[in-house]
Design a protein around this motif. Structure first.
Motif, short mmCIF file in Angstrom:
data_model
loop_
_atom_site.label_atom_id
_atom_site.label_comp_id
_atom_site.label_asym_id
_atom_site.label_seq_id
_atom_site.Cartn_x
_atom_site.Cartn_y
_atom_site.Cartn_z
N LYS A 6 0.83 -1.23 0.00
CA LYS A 6 0.00 0.00 0.00
C LYS A 6 0.85 1.26 0.00
O LYS A 6 0.32 2.37 -0.05
CB LYS A 6 -0.86 0.01 1.27
N HIS A 7 2.16 1.12 0.10
CA HIS A 7 3.02 2.30 0.26
C HIS A 7 3.31 2.95 -1.10
O HIS A 7 3.69 2.26 -2.04
CB HIS A 7 4.33 1.90 0.96
N PRO A 8 3.15 4.29 -1.20
CA PRO A 8 3.35 4.94 -2.50
C PRO A 8 4.78 4.85 -3.04
O PRO A 8 4.98 4.99 -4.25
CB PRO A 8 2.98 6.41 -2.23
N ALA A 9 5.75 4.59 -2.17
CA ALA A 9 7.14 4.51 -2.65
C ALA A 9 7.45 3.13 -3.24
O ALA A 9 8.56 2.90 -3.72
CB ALA A 9 8.11 4.81 -1.50
N ILE A 10 6.46 2.23 -3.21
CA ILE A 10 6.70 0.85 -3.68
C ILE A 10 5.87 0.60 -4.95
O ILE A 10 4.66 0.82 -4.96
CB ILE A 10 6.27 -0.17 -2.60
N ALA A 11 6.54 0.10 -5.99
CA ALA A 11 5.81 -0.20 -7.24
C ALA A 11 5.24 -1.61 -7.21
O ALA A 11 4.17 -1.87 -7.74
CB ALA A 11 6.76 -0.05 -8.43
N LEU B 167 11.08 -0.66 -5.93
CA LEU B 167 10.81 0.73 -5.56
C LEU B 167 10.14 1.45 -6.73
O LEU B 167 10.44 1.16 -7.90
CB LEU B 167 12.12 1.43 -5.19
N ALA B 168 9.26 2.41 -6.39
CA ALA B 168 8.61 3.19 -7.45
C ALA B 168 9.69 3.96 -8.23
O ALA B 168 9.64 4.06 -9.45
CB ALA B 168 7.58 4.14 -6.84
N ASP B 169 10.65 4.49 -7.51
CA ASP B 169 11.83 5.10 -8.15
C ASP B 169 12.81 3.95 -8.40
O ASP B 169 13.62 3.60 -7.54
CB ASP B 169 12.42 6.15 -7.19
N ASP B 170 12.69 3.36 -9.58
CA ASP B 170 13.36 2.08 -9.86
C ASP B 170 14.84 2.30 -10.23
O ASP B 170 15.26 1.97 -11.35
CB ASP B 170 12.58 1.37 -10.99
N ALA C 250 8.73 2.38 7.32
CA ALA C 250 8.02 3.64 7.03
C ALA C 250 9.02 4.78 6.99
O ALA C 250 9.01 5.58 6.04
CB ALA C 250 6.95 3.89 8.08
N GLN C 251 9.89 4.85 7.99
CA GLN C 251 10.83 5.98 8.00
C GLN C 251 11.85 5.85 6.86
O GLN C 251 12.23 6.86 6.25
CB GLN C 251 11.48 6.16 9.39
N ALA C 252 12.24 4.62 6.53
CA ALA C 252 13.22 4.45 5.45
C ALA C 252 12.61 4.86 4.10
O ALA C 252 13.26 5.49 3.28
CB ALA C 252 13.69 3.00 5.40
N LEU C 253 11.34 4.50 3.89
CA LEU C 253 10.71 4.79 2.60
C LEU C 253 10.29 6.26 2.49
O LEU C 253 10.33 6.85 1.42
CB LEU C 253 9.50 3.87 2.38
N ASP C 254 9.92 6.85 3.63
CA ASP C 254 9.52 8.26 3.60
C ASP C 254 10.72 9.14 3.30
O ASP C 254 10.63 10.15 2.65
CB ASP C 254 8.89 8.68 4.92
#
Ligand SMILES: Cc1ncc(COP(=O)(O)O)c(C=O)c1O
Length: 381
Positions: A265-270, A303-306, A377-381
C-alpha cells in the motif's frame, strides 16, 4: 575418563576427530557390522552431532533413506549430484536457479563431465521435451530467488517420474515446516542449513536427505571420500536451531505477511513479491502446496523510483534491514540482487528476469512486527 553415569539432557559437542576402540575385535566390528555396529571411528566419516542433525531433518522431511550434513549448503548440492550422476550425465534446472548452484554445476561439475542445461521454470514441467537421453537429475527450488516464483512440486515430480528421472529439491527458502517435497514424489531434499534450519546467521552448513536408503548411502560415502562432512560444533548449532524451527517459521511468515501488506500500500513501492499476498501470481499454488498456512519470511520489492540511487537511499535509511547478502536469520536483513546473486548477468539479462535496479530482497526476521513497520516507514519516507 568414564562418563557412563553422566546423562546430559542436551547432546554434548563431540569435538573430537577420532574415537577410541577397546580392542582390535571392536575395530573389526566397526568396519564390518551394519551401521558400524553403532560405533564411531573417525569424524570425517561420521560423528554423533552430525548424525543427530541428519536424523532430525530426515524425520521432519519424512526421508527414510537418511542423508548427510555438509560444511556448506553447496557441498550438499555437490554430494547430491555426485550421489546419482557421473561423467556423461546431464542435469536439468530452471533458469531462475540460485546463482551459486549455477556456478557449481556449470563451472565446476562441467569440468568433471556432468553437463547442465537451464529452461525457464514455466517450461520445466515439460521434462519430456527438455530432457536429453543422458538426463539423470532435475534440480528445482520451491521458491525462486529473488522474485519468489512458486514451484508446482507435485506436477514436476510427476513429469520426472514419467521420464524415470530423479528430482532434487532445494527447500532452503521454505524448510520442512512449509513443505515436504518427498511427499510430492521428489527423491532428495537439499537445504542450505545456513538459512532457516540454523536460523541465527552463525554457521554455514548443508543437509541433504533422500527417500531411498541406497541414495542415502551414496550421499554419506561421497561426503566421507570428499571430506564434505559438517564439523561437530556447527552440527550442534544447527541442531539447536532446529529446536525452534517451527516457532521461527511461524513468526517469520506472520511478520513477512504484515510487511508485504504494508509495502503493497506504500506509494514509494511499485511492486511486492510475496506468495502470501493474494495478488501474487503464484498465490493459489502456494496456498495449495505450502503447509500450515505459512508462506515464509522472504519477500522482494520494487521501488517506485526504480534506480540504484533509490535502493542505496533505502539501505542507508533502514536500521532494521541491514544490507547482508544472506537470509533467514532471526534478525531481518536486506539484499540487493543486482550486486549480489545476479551480479554476473548483464543489465539486459537482469531486466529480462525482472530484476531491475530498484529491486531489493528482504529477509523478514522474528522481531516485533510494529518495529519493522516503523523502520520501513521511515526508510521509505
Ligand atoms: C536458495 C539457496 N540454495 C543454496 C544456497 C547455498 O547455500 P550455502 O551458502 O550454505 O552454501 C543458497 C545460499 O545463499 C541459497 O540462497
Amino acid at each position: 575418563m568414564d562418563l557412563t553415569p553422566i546423562h546430559p539432557k542436551v547432546t554434548p559437542i563431540y569435538q573430537t576427530s577420532v574415537f577410541k576402540f577397546a580392542s582390535l575385535a571392536e575395530l573389526e566390528t566397526y568396519y564390518t557390522a551394519p551401521d558400524h555396529g553403532g560405533m564411531y571411528g573417525y569424524s570425517r566419516s561420521e560423528h554423533p552431532n552430525s548424525d543427530e542433525l541428519v536424523t532430525e531433518v530426515a524425520r521432519l522431511e519424512g526421508a527414510a533413506g537418511g542423508g548427510v550434513a555438509t560444511g556448506a549448503g553447496l557441498a550438499g548440492l555437490l554430494a547430491a549430484v555426485l550421489a546419482v550422476c557421473q561423467a556423461g550425465d546431464h542435469v536439468l534446472c530452471p533458469a531462475e536457479l540460485y546463482g551459486g548452484s549455477v556456478v557449481l554445476l556449470s563451472k565446476e561439475l562441467s569440468r568433471l563431465g556432468i553437463e547442465t542445461s537451464y529452461v525457464p521454470l514455466a517450461d520445466l514441467y515439460d521434462v519430456a521435451r527438455h530432457r536429453r537421453p543422458n538426463t539423470k537429475l532435475v534440480l528445482a527450488e520451491v521458491l525462486s530467488n529473488p522474485l519468489l516464483v512458486v514451484l508446482d512440486g507435485p506436477r514436476l515430480a510427476q513429469s520426472c517420474r514419467e521420464q524415470g528421472i530423479l528430482l532434487l529439491i532445494d527447500s532452503s527458502f521454505t524448510s520442512p515446516i512449509l513443505t515436504r517435497p518427498l511427499d510430492w514424489g521428489a527423491d532428495m531434499v537439499w537445504h542450505s542449513a545456513t538459512k532457516y534450519l540454523g536460523g541465527h546467521s552463525d554457521l554455514t552448513a548443508g543437509v541433504v536427505v533422500a527417500r531411498d536408503p541406497e541414495i542415502g548411502r551414496h550421499l554419506r560415502r561421497i561426503a566421507t571420500n570428499l571430506g564434505l562432512m559438517l564439523a561437530p560444533l556447527d552440527s550442534w548449532l544447527a541442531v539447536r536451531g532446529l529446536k525452534t524451527l517451527r516457532l521461527r517459521m511461524r513468526q517469520h511468515s506472520e511478520n513477512a505477511l504484515v510487511v508485504a501488506r504494508f509495502l503493497a500500500k506504500h506509494p514509494a513501492i511499485a511492486q511486492v513479491f510475496y506468495p502470501g499476498l493474494e495478488t501474487h501470481p503464484g498465490h493459489e499454488l502456494a496456498e495449495s502446496q505450502l503447509l500450515n498456512g505459512l508462506y515464509g519470511g522472504m519477500l522482494s520489492l520494487r521501488l517506485a523510483d526504480d534506480t540504484m540511487a533509490a535502493a542505496e537511499r533505502f539501505i542507508q535509511q533502514s536500521q532494521l534491514f541491514p544490507l547482508a547478502p544472506s537470509l533467514a536469520g532471526v534478525a531481518s536483513s536486506c539484499s540487493y540482487p543486482t550486486a549480489t546473486s545476479h551480479r554476473g548477468l548483464t543489465e539486459a539479462q537482469r531486466r529480462a528476469l525482472g530484476i531491475t535496479p530498484g529491486v531489493l530482497r528482504l529477509s523478514v526476521g522474528i522481531e516485533e512486527p510494529a518495529e519493522l513497520l516503523a523502520d520501513l516507514a521511515q526508510a521509505l519516507d
